[in-house]
Motif scaffolding. Structure first.
Motif, PDB file in Angstrom:
ATOM      1  N   TYR A 116     -29.616 -53.281  37.957  1.00 14.93           N
ATOM      2  CA  TYR A 116     -30.212 -54.674  37.619  1.00 14.93           C
ATOM      3  C   TYR A 116     -29.843 -55.506  39.065  1.00 14.93           C
ATOM      4  O   TYR A 116     -28.643 -55.676  39.266  1.00 14.93           O
ATOM      5  CB  TYR A 116     -29.718 -55.071  36.336  1.00 14.93           C
ATOM      6  N   GLY A 117     -31.137 -56.036  39.598  1.00 12.69           N
ATOM      7  CA  GLY A 117     -30.730 -57.074  40.731  1.00 12.69           C
ATOM      8  C   GLY A 117     -31.865 -56.878  41.524  1.00 12.69           C
ATOM      9  O   GLY A 117     -33.007 -56.639  41.274  1.00 12.69           O
ATOM     10  N   PHE A 118     -31.558 -57.058  42.936  1.00 14.23           N
ATOM     11  CA  PHE A 118     -32.643 -56.926  43.817  1.00 14.23           C
ATOM     12  C   PHE A 118     -32.034 -56.012  44.910  1.00 14.23           C
ATOM     13  O   PHE A 118     -30.885 -55.769  45.543  1.00 14.23           O
ATOM     14  CB  PHE A 118     -32.780 -58.067  44.385  1.00 14.23           C
ATOM     15  N   LEU A 119     -33.097 -54.861  45.172  1.00 11.03           N
ATOM     16  CA  LEU A 119     -32.842 -54.092  46.525  1.00 11.03           C
ATOM     17  C   LEU A 119     -33.596 -54.514  47.698  1.00 11.03           C
ATOM     18  O   LEU A 119     -34.804 -54.675  47.422  1.00 11.03           O
ATOM     19  CB  LEU A 119     -33.441 -52.553  45.946  1.00 11.03           C
ATOM     20  N   HIS A 120     -32.802 -54.834  48.732  1.00 12.01           N
ATOM     21  CA  HIS A 120     -33.205 -55.154  50.149  1.00 12.01           C
ATOM     22  C   HIS A 120     -33.572 -53.856  50.846  1.00 12.01           C
ATOM     23  O   HIS A 120     -32.460 -53.017  51.064  1.00 12.01           O
ATOM     24  CB  HIS A 120     -32.419 -55.999  50.441  1.00 12.01           C
ATOM     25  N   VAL A 121     -34.828 -53.542  51.188  1.00 12.63           N
ATOM     26  CA  VAL A 121     -35.194 -52.449  51.925  1.00 12.63           C
ATOM     27  C   VAL A 121     -35.932 -52.965  53.151  1.00 12.63           C
ATOM     28  O   VAL A 121     -36.791 -53.473  53.317  1.00 12.63           O
ATOM     29  CB  VAL A 121     -36.042 -51.288  51.153  1.00 12.63           C
ATOM     30  N   ILE A 122     -35.271 -52.155  54.291  1.00 11.09           N
ATOM     31  CA  ILE A 122     -36.169 -52.392  55.626  1.00 11.09           C
ATOM     32  C   ILE A 122     -36.530 -51.087  55.924  1.00 11.09           C
ATOM     33  O   ILE A 122     -35.955 -49.953  56.194  1.00 11.09           O
ATOM     34  CB  ILE A 122     -35.136 -52.817  56.799  1.00 11.09           C
ATOM     35  N   VAL A 123     -37.815 -50.844  56.295  1.00  8.16           N
ATOM     36  CA  VAL A 123     -38.623 -49.652  56.546  1.00  8.16           C
ATOM     37  C   VAL A 123     -38.740 -49.796  57.989  1.00  8.16           C
ATOM     38  O   VAL A 123     -39.378 -50.729  58.643  1.00  8.16           O
ATOM     39  CB  VAL A 123     -39.719 -49.644  55.973  1.00  8.16           C
ATOM     40  N   HIS A 124     -38.068 -49.114  58.674  1.00  6.74           N
ATOM     41  CA  HIS A 124     -37.911 -48.949  60.118  1.00  6.74           C
ATOM     42  C   HIS A 124     -38.793 -48.318  61.134  1.00  6.74           C
ATOM     43  O   HIS A 124     -39.738 -48.936  61.499  1.00  6.74           O
ATOM     44  CB  HIS A 124     -36.573 -48.561  60.569  1.00  6.74           C
ATOM     45  N   SER A 125     -38.906 -47.150  60.838  1.00  9.78           N
ATOM     46  CA  SER A 125     -40.014 -46.158  61.506  1.00  9.78           C
ATOM     47  C   SER A 125     -40.167 -44.782  61.028  1.00  9.78           C
ATOM     48  O   SER A 125     -39.435 -44.501  59.985  1.00  9.78           O
ATOM     49  CB  SER A 125     -39.220 -46.218  63.039  1.00  9.78           C
ATOM     50  N   ALA A 126     -41.216 -44.177  61.516  1.00 10.44           N
ATOM     51  CA  ALA A 126     -41.376 -42.808  61.087  1.00 10.44           C
ATOM     52  C   ALA A 126     -41.753 -41.733  62.186  1.00 10.44           C
ATOM     53  O   ALA A 126     -42.289 -42.475  63.308  1.00 10.44           O
ATOM     54  CB  ALA A 126     -42.370 -42.862  59.995  1.00 10.44           C
ATOM     55  N   LYS A 127     -41.352 -40.634  62.258  1.00  9.44           N
ATOM     56  CA  LYS A 127     -41.525 -39.650  63.340  1.00  9.44           C
ATOM     57  C   LYS A 127     -42.075 -38.434  62.741  1.00  9.44           C
ATOM     58  O   LYS A 127     -41.943 -38.050  61.356  1.00  9.44           O
ATOM     59  CB  LYS A 127     -40.369 -39.385  64.086  1.00  9.44           C
ATOM     60  N   GLY A 128     -42.776 -37.572  63.494  1.00  7.00           N
ATOM     61  CA  GLY A 128     -43.070 -36.024  62.935  1.00  7.00           C
ATOM     62  C   GLY A 128     -44.569 -35.961  62.690  1.00  7.00           C
ATOM     63  O   GLY A 128     -45.087 -34.827  62.290  1.00  7.00           O
ATOM     64  N   PHE A 129     -45.450 -36.978  63.087  1.00  7.22           N
ATOM     65  CA  PHE A 129     -46.797 -37.008  62.841  1.00  7.22           C
ATOM     66  C   PHE A 129     -47.254 -36.123  63.950  1.00  7.22           C
ATOM     67  O   PHE A 129     -47.071 -36.262  65.169  1.00  7.22           O
ATOM     68  CB  PHE A 129     -47.699 -38.346  62.684  1.00  7.22           C
ATOM     69  N   LYS A 130     -48.360 -35.152  63.532  1.00 11.97           N
ATOM     70  CA  LYS A 130     -48.851 -34.466  64.710  1.00 11.97           C
ATOM     71  C   LYS A 130     -49.849 -34.999  65.515  1.00 11.97           C
ATOM     72  O   LYS A 130     -50.301 -34.526  66.649  1.00 11.97           O
ATOM     73  CB  LYS A 130     -49.644 -33.009  63.942  1.00 11.97           C
ATOM     74  N   GLN A 131     -50.726 -36.181  65.236  1.00 14.63           N
ATOM     75  CA  GLN A 131     -51.700 -36.642  65.819  1.00 14.63           C
ATOM     76  C   GLN A 131     -51.553 -38.249  65.553  1.00 14.63           C
ATOM     77  O   GLN A 131     -51.018 -38.620  64.569  1.00 14.63           O
ATOM     78  CB  GLN A 131     -52.845 -36.223  65.731  1.00 14.63           C
ATOM     79  N   PHE A 191     -38.317 -55.674  52.623  1.00 11.07           N
ATOM     80  CA  PHE A 191     -38.593 -56.156  51.521  1.00 11.07           C
ATOM     81  C   PHE A 191     -37.551 -56.285  50.461  1.00 11.07           C
ATOM     82  O   PHE A 191     -36.377 -55.894  50.375  1.00 11.07           O
ATOM     83  CB  PHE A 191     -39.749 -55.024  50.994  1.00 11.07           C
ATOM     84  N   GLU A 192     -37.730 -57.394  49.457  1.00 12.98           N
ATOM     85  CA  GLU A 192     -36.987 -57.641  48.601  1.00 12.98           C
ATOM     86  C   GLU A 192     -37.554 -56.979  47.112  1.00 12.98           C
ATOM     87  O   GLU A 192     -38.490 -57.578  46.515  1.00 12.98           O
ATOM     88  CB  GLU A 192     -36.520 -58.923  48.246  1.00 12.98           C
ATOM     89  N   ILE A 193     -36.884 -55.974  46.495  1.00 10.81           N
ATOM     90  CA  ILE A 193     -37.392 -55.181  45.403  1.00 10.81           C
ATOM     91  C   ILE A 193     -36.534 -55.694  44.092  1.00 10.81           C
ATOM     92  O   ILE A 193     -35.463 -55.335  44.184  1.00 10.81           O
ATOM     93  CB  ILE A 193     -37.928 -54.006  45.718  1.00 10.81           C
ATOM     94  N   GLU A 194     -37.154 -56.151  43.132  1.00  4.25           N
ATOM     95  CA  GLU A 194     -36.526 -56.354  41.908  1.00  4.25           C
ATOM     96  C   GLU A 194     -36.304 -55.137  41.022  1.00  4.25           C
ATOM     97  O   GLU A 194     -37.183 -54.254  40.813  1.00  4.25           O
ATOM     98  CB  GLU A 194     -37.151 -57.400  40.947  1.00  4.25           C
ATOM     99  N   LEU A 195     -34.967 -54.931  40.965  1.00  5.32           N
ATOM    100  CA  LEU A 195     -34.641 -53.429  39.772  1.00  5.32           C
ATOM    101  C   LEU A 195     -34.335 -54.118  38.487  1.00  5.32           C
ATOM    102  O   LEU A 195     -33.596 -54.840  38.252  1.00  5.32           O
ATOM    103  CB  LEU A 195     -33.456 -52.787  40.544  1.00  5.32           C
ATOM    104  N   GLU A 196     -34.952 -53.024  37.471  1.00  6.84           N
ATOM    105  CA  GLU A 196     -34.763 -53.341  36.320  1.00  6.84           C
ATOM    106  C   GLU A 196     -34.485 -51.763  35.444  1.00  6.84           C
ATOM    107  O   GLU A 196     -35.272 -51.211  35.123  1.00  6.84           O
ATOM    108  CB  GLU A 196     -36.016 -53.778  35.587  1.00  6.84           C
ATOM    109  N   GLY A 197     -32.901 -51.598  35.389  1.00  6.30           N
ATOM    110  CA  GLY A 197     -32.702 -50.209  35.090  1.00  6.30           C
ATOM    111  C   GLY A 197     -33.112 -49.076  35.926  1.00  6.30           C
ATOM    112  O   GLY A 197     -33.253 -48.181  35.502  1.00  6.30           O
ATOM    113  N   SER A 198     -33.213 -49.383  37.328  1.00  7.56           N
ATOM    114  CA  SER A 198     -33.820 -48.357  38.184  1.00  7.56           C
ATOM    115  C   SER A 198     -32.637 -47.382  38.648  1.00  7.56           C
ATOM    116  O   SER A 198     -31.456 -47.899  38.971  1.00  7.56           O
ATOM    117  CB  SER A 198     -34.319 -49.084  39.584  1.00  7.56           C
TER     118      SER A 198
END
Length: 763
Positions: free
Chosen positions: A407-422, A459-466
Motif C-alpha cells: 500500500y502506498g506509491f510505487l515510483h517507476v522510471i522507464v529508461h529504455s528498451a532494446k531488441g527490436f528488429k526494426q 511515474f508515481e503509481i498508487e498501490l492498493e494491495g498490489s
C-alpha cells in the motif's frame, strides 16, 4: 452496477433477502424533483416480498458492519466508534428530519389515494354508480386508518424535530407506530385483491380508468412542484414499502442514540415489534421460509444473526470488488459459422494472453471427431449440471493465504528498451494489480522511428494491495484504416509483455532499484522505489503561503478573488478541451517530472502557465489536478466533517441518508463547497464519455474519493490502524461518499443553501 429491486419479485429464500436489500428506495427522481411512477411490475401476480433485513445497503461502509446491525434487534452498545455524544445526537436529528420529510410525502400520497374515495362512495348509491360499495371498500381497504395513524405520528414528531433539543424524546411515538402494525397486516392480506379489483374496474369503466391513471399528489412544503401525477397502482404499493422504511429508520436511530438515553429502550422495543411483524408477513407469503427464518430458542437466533452478518460482510466485499474491477476491455471471438462472442477483460495483458493461446490452438491440426447419441447426451447433461450446480464464487483473484500486498506509491522510471528488429513508433504501459485485478496505471510517450527508444520517464503509481508490476511494450498504429470492429478503435500492436513480483524487501528501500524485464527478445530497463502508505498519508502544509500547493483553499481563493482556485479551473478546462476522450483519463499517471514542472509554475504564478498547459501531456495535467487536492493541508471535504461523512454514508434509510449527505455539504466552507460542486459536474461530464474513455462514475470515484476525503495526519491516526484497514474500511467508504454525490441529480449551490431545515425527497 444497477441496484436490485425487491419489488414484485418471486417469493424468496432468506439468503435472497440479503440481495433484495440493494434497493430500499422505491421511487426515483428525474433531477427536477418529479417522482417517477413506479408500482409493482405490470402483470405481476406475486405477493410483494417485504424486506426484513434492513441494515445492508450498497453504500454501507465496513465501519458500520462491525456494529452488530444484524437482523437481531441488538444494536451496538453506546455510539459508533470515534463519534462523540454531541455528534451522535446531531446525526440523530439528521436521521429524524430526513424521515420527517419522507413521512410528509407519504401522507400526501395517502391523501391523494383517499381523495377520489368520497365522491366514488357518493355515486355508489345513485342510479349510475362508477363503482359498487364493495369494490370501493376492497380497493381502499384500511387506507383511511393508515392515513390517520401516520398523520397523528407526523403531527407529534414535527414540532420535536423543528424545535430540536438534544434531550428530546420521541421513542414512544415510534413504539406506538409499531404497535399499530396490525392495520398493515390487514392491508397486505388484501393487497393482491385490491390490485386485481382496481384493474378489472379500470377495464370495465372508462371514468374510473381516468381517475386511477392520474392521481394528483401534493408536493412537500418547500418543493417548487405543487403537484405530481401518480397512478393508483403506484400509490397502493406505498404502504407496503413504508414498513421497511420505518424499520430502517429505527436501526439508524438506535445506532446514534446513547444507551442511557430515555428513547433507547423504547426504540429497541419498536424495532423488535417491526421485525417480528416483517417476519410474520414473509412467513405468510411463503410458509417454507418459516423453518429457516424462525429458529427456536435464543441460541438459534444469535447463531442466525452472526451467520447473516458474515454473509452481509462477504457480500459487501464482493459487491465492492465488482464495482471497482468491472472489466471494460473488449475481446471478441468469431467462429466459422459467422457467430461472434464478446468478452470483457480487465487488462490488455490478459487480452494478449487469450489471443496467443487461441493462435497456438489454431496452428495445431485439431482432428474432428464424431460423438454417438449416448455420448452427446452424457456430455450435454454434464454441462447442464455444471451450469446449474457449480456456482463460481464472486471473490478476489487472490488466495486467502497470500500476502496482503503493498500500500502506498510505487515510483517507476522507464529508461529504455532494446531488441527490436526494426524501427517503429514505440511506447510502454504499466499495469499493477489491486487484490488480483490488474489495471493500466501509466503510459510513456511515443518514441518515433527507432529500434532503441530511450524514454527516461518517471511515474508515481498508487498501490492498493498490489503484488505485481506488468510492463507492456507497444507499436503505435497511426493508420486510421486499421480500425477494430469490436470497439471502433485503432488497436496498437503488442510487441512484448512481462511481469515481475513486487517483493517488499526489494522495493521498500529509500534507494532506487534498477532492473531489466525480458519479453519476446525485447529488454526493457527500469528503476523503481516505494513510498509506504504511512508516508503518503501525510498532508503537509506548505511553508510558502504565496503558492497554491499545500495552502488552504480559502487562502488561495481569497488571494485570487475567485470562487474556485485558478489551478482547478485551468486543469479542468484543459482536460475537457482535449482529454475528455482520453482512455483512462485521471487513472493513467502522468510523467512525474511534467507534473512537478506544472506544480512549480502554478506555485510561482508564472505568466507562461497557459502556454505550458497547451503543450503538456494531458495525463500530466490530470495528475497535477489530483496532486493539488492530495496536497491540500486538509481534505477538500475537511477533517472536521470526515467522521460525519463516514456515518452518513452508512445510514440505511434513503431519506435519512439524503438529508445527512446534503446537510454535510451545506456545512462545508463556501470555497470548499463551490470547488467540490465544480469538480463534481466536471467528473460527471467525463463519465458521459465512458464508452470512449472507459472512465465510469465508479472508476472516477475510486480515483478521487480518497483524494478528496482522506484525512490529514492527525485525523488519520484516529481512523486508521493498518494498511489493510485503510483499504477495507476507510477507503471503501471514501469512494462510496463521492460515488453518492456523483450519482445524485445536479446539486445547486443556491438551492442547497436555501434548504436549511431538511432536504426533502422521496428516495
Amino acid at each position: 452496477m444497477e441496484p436490485l429491486s425487491h419489488r414484485g419479485l418471486p417469493r424468496l429464500s432468506w439468503i435472497d433477502t440479503l440481495y433484495s436489500n440493494f434497493s430500499y428506495g422505491t421511487d426515483e427522481y428525474d433531477g427536477e424533483g418529479n417522482e417517477e411512477q413506479k408500482g409493482p411490475p405490470e402483470g405481476s401476480e406475486t405477493m410483494p416480498y417485504i424486506d426484513e433485513s434492513p441494515t445492508m445497503s450498497p453504500q454501507l461502509s465496513a465501519r458500520s458492519q462491525g456494529g452488530g446491525d444484524g437482523v437481531s434487534p441488538t444494536p451496538p452498545e453506546g455510539l459508533a466508534p470515534g463519534v462523540e455524544a454531541g455528534k451522535g445526537l446531531e446525526m440523530r436529528k439528521l436521521v429524524l428530519s430526513g424521515f420527517l420529510a419522507s413521512e410528509e410525502i407519504y401522507i400526501n400520497q395517502l391523501e391523494a389515494l383517499l381523495l377520489p374515495m368520497k365522491p366514488l362512495k357518493a355515486t355508489a348509491t345513485t342510479s349510475q354508480p362508477v363503482l359498487t360499495i364493495q369494490q370501493i371498500e376492497t380497493i381502499f381497504y384500511k387506507i383511511q386508518d393508515i392515513y390517520e395513524i401516520h398523520k397523528e405520528f407526523y403531527d407529534n414528531l414535527c414540532p420535536k424535530v423543528q424545535q430540536w433539543d438534544s434531550q428530546v424524546t420521541m421513542g414512544h411515538l415510534f413504539q406506538k407506530l409499531a404497535s399499530q402494525l396490525g392495520v398493515y397486516k390487514a392491508f397486505v392480506d388484501n393487497y393482491k385483491v385490491a390490485l386485481e379489483t382496481a384493474e378489472k374496474c379500470s377495464q370495465s369503466n372508462n371514468q374510473f380508468q381516468k381517475i386511477s391513471e392520474e392521481l394528483k399528489v401534493k408536493g412537500p412544503k418547500d418543493s417548487k412542484d405543487s403537484h405530481t401525477s401518480v397512478t393508483m397502482e403506484a400509490l397502493l404499493y406505498k404502504p407496503i414499502d413504508r414498513v421497511t422504511r420505518s424499520t430502517l429508520v429505527l436501526h439508524d436511530l438506535l445506532k446514534h442514540t446513547p444507551v442511557d438515553h430515555p428513547d433507547y429502550p423504547l426504540l429497541q422495543d419498536a424495532l423488535r415489534i417491526s421485525q417480528n411483524f416483517l417476519s410474520s408477513i414473509n412467513e405468510d407469503i411463503d410458509p417454507r421460509r418459516t423453518a429457516v427464518t424462525t429458529p427456536k430458542g435464543e441460541k438459534a437466533n444469535k447463531g442466525q444473526s452472526r451467520a447473516i452478518e458474515r454473509l452481509k460482510k462477504k457480500m459487501f466485499e464482493n459487491e465492492f470488488l465488482l464495482l471497482l474491477n468491472s472489466p471494460t476491455i473488449p475481446f471478441r471471438i468469431h467462429n466459422r459459422n459467422g457467430k461472434s462472442y464478446l468478452f470483457l477483460l480487465s487488462s490488455d495483458y490478459e487480452r494478449s494472453e487469450w489471443r496467443e493461446a487461441i493462435q497456438k490452438l489454431q496452428k495445431k491440426d485439431l482432428q474432428a471427431f464424431v460423438l454417438s447419441s449416448v455420448e452427446l447426451q452424457v456430455l450435454t447433461g454434464s454441462c447442464f449440471k455444471l451450469r446449474t450446480v457449480h456456482n463460481i464464487p464472486v471473490t478476489s483473484n487472490k488466495d486467502d493465504d497470500e500476502s496482503p500486498g503493498l500500500y502506498g506509491f510505487l515510483h517507476v522510471i522507464v529508461h529504455s528498451a532494446k531488441g527490436f528488429k526494426q524501427s517503429a513508433n514505440l511506447y510502454c504501459t504499466l499495469e499493477v494489480d489491486s487484490f488480483g485485478y490488474f489495471v493500466s496505471k501509466a503510459k510513456t510517450r511515443v518514441f518515433r522511428d527507432t529500434a532503441e527508444p530511450k524514454w527516461d520517464e518517471e511515474f508515481e503509481i498508487e498501490l492498493e494491495g498490489s503484488q505485481s508490476l506488468r510492463i507492456l511494450c507497444y507499436e503505435k498504429c497511426y493508420d486510421k484504416t486499421k480500425v477494430n470492429k469490436d470497439n471502433n478503435e485503432i488497436v496498437d500492436k503488442i510487441m512484448g509483455k512481462g511481469q515481475i513480483q513486487l517483493d517488499p524487501q526489494t522495493v521498500e528501500t529509500k534507494n532506487w532499484h534498477t532492473d531489466v524485464i525480458e519479453m519476446n527478445g525485447i529488454k526493457v530497463e527500469f528503476s523503481m522505489k516505494f513510498t509506504s502508505r504511512d508516508m503518503s498519508l501525510k498532508r503537509t502544509p506548505s511553508k510558502k503561503q504565496t503558492g497554491v500547493f499545500g495552502v488552504k483553499i480559502s487562502v488561495v481563493t481569497k488571494r485570487e478573488r475567485s470562487k474556485v482556485p485558478y489551478i482547478v479551473r485551468q486543469c479542468v478546462e484543459e482536460v475537457e478541451k482535449r482529454g475528455i476522450e482520453e482512455v483512462g483519463i485521471y487513472r493513467i499517471s502522468g510523467v512525474a517530472t511534467d507534473i512537478q514542472a506544472l506544480k512549480a509554475v502554478f506555485d510561482a504564478n508564472n505568466k507562461d502557465i497557459l502556454l505550458m498547459l497547451s503543450d503538456m501531456d494531458i495525463n500530466a495535467i490530470a495528475g497535477t489536478l489530483k496532486l493539488y487536492f492530495r496536497e491540500l493541508p486538509e481534505p477538500l471535504l475537511t477533517d472536521r466533517l470526515y467522521p460525519a461523512f463516514m456515518e452518513g454514508i452508512a445510514l440505511s434509510d434513503p431519506a435519512a441518508k439524503e438529508n445527512c449527505m446534503m446537510h454535510l455539504l451545506r456545512s462545508l466552507p463556501d470555497p470548499n463547497l463551490i470547488t467540490f460542486l465544480f469538480l463534481l459536474e466536471h467528473l460527471k461530464r467525463v463519465a458521459e464519455k465512458e464508452p470512449i474513455n472507459k472512465m465510469s462514475l465508479h472508476n472516477l470515484a475510486t480515483v478521487f474519493g480518497p483524494t478528496l476525503l482522506r484525512p490529514s495526519e492527525v485525523e488519520s491516526k484516529a481512523h486508521v490502524t493498518s494498511a489493510a484497514d485503510i483499504w477495507s474500511h476507510d477507503v471503501m467508504a471514501q469512494v462510496q461518499v463521492l460515488l453518492y454525490y456523483l450519482q445524485h441529480p445536479p446539486i445547486s449551490f443556491a438551492e442547497l443553501k436555501r434548504n436549511t431545515l431538511y432536504f426533502s425527497t422521496d428516495v
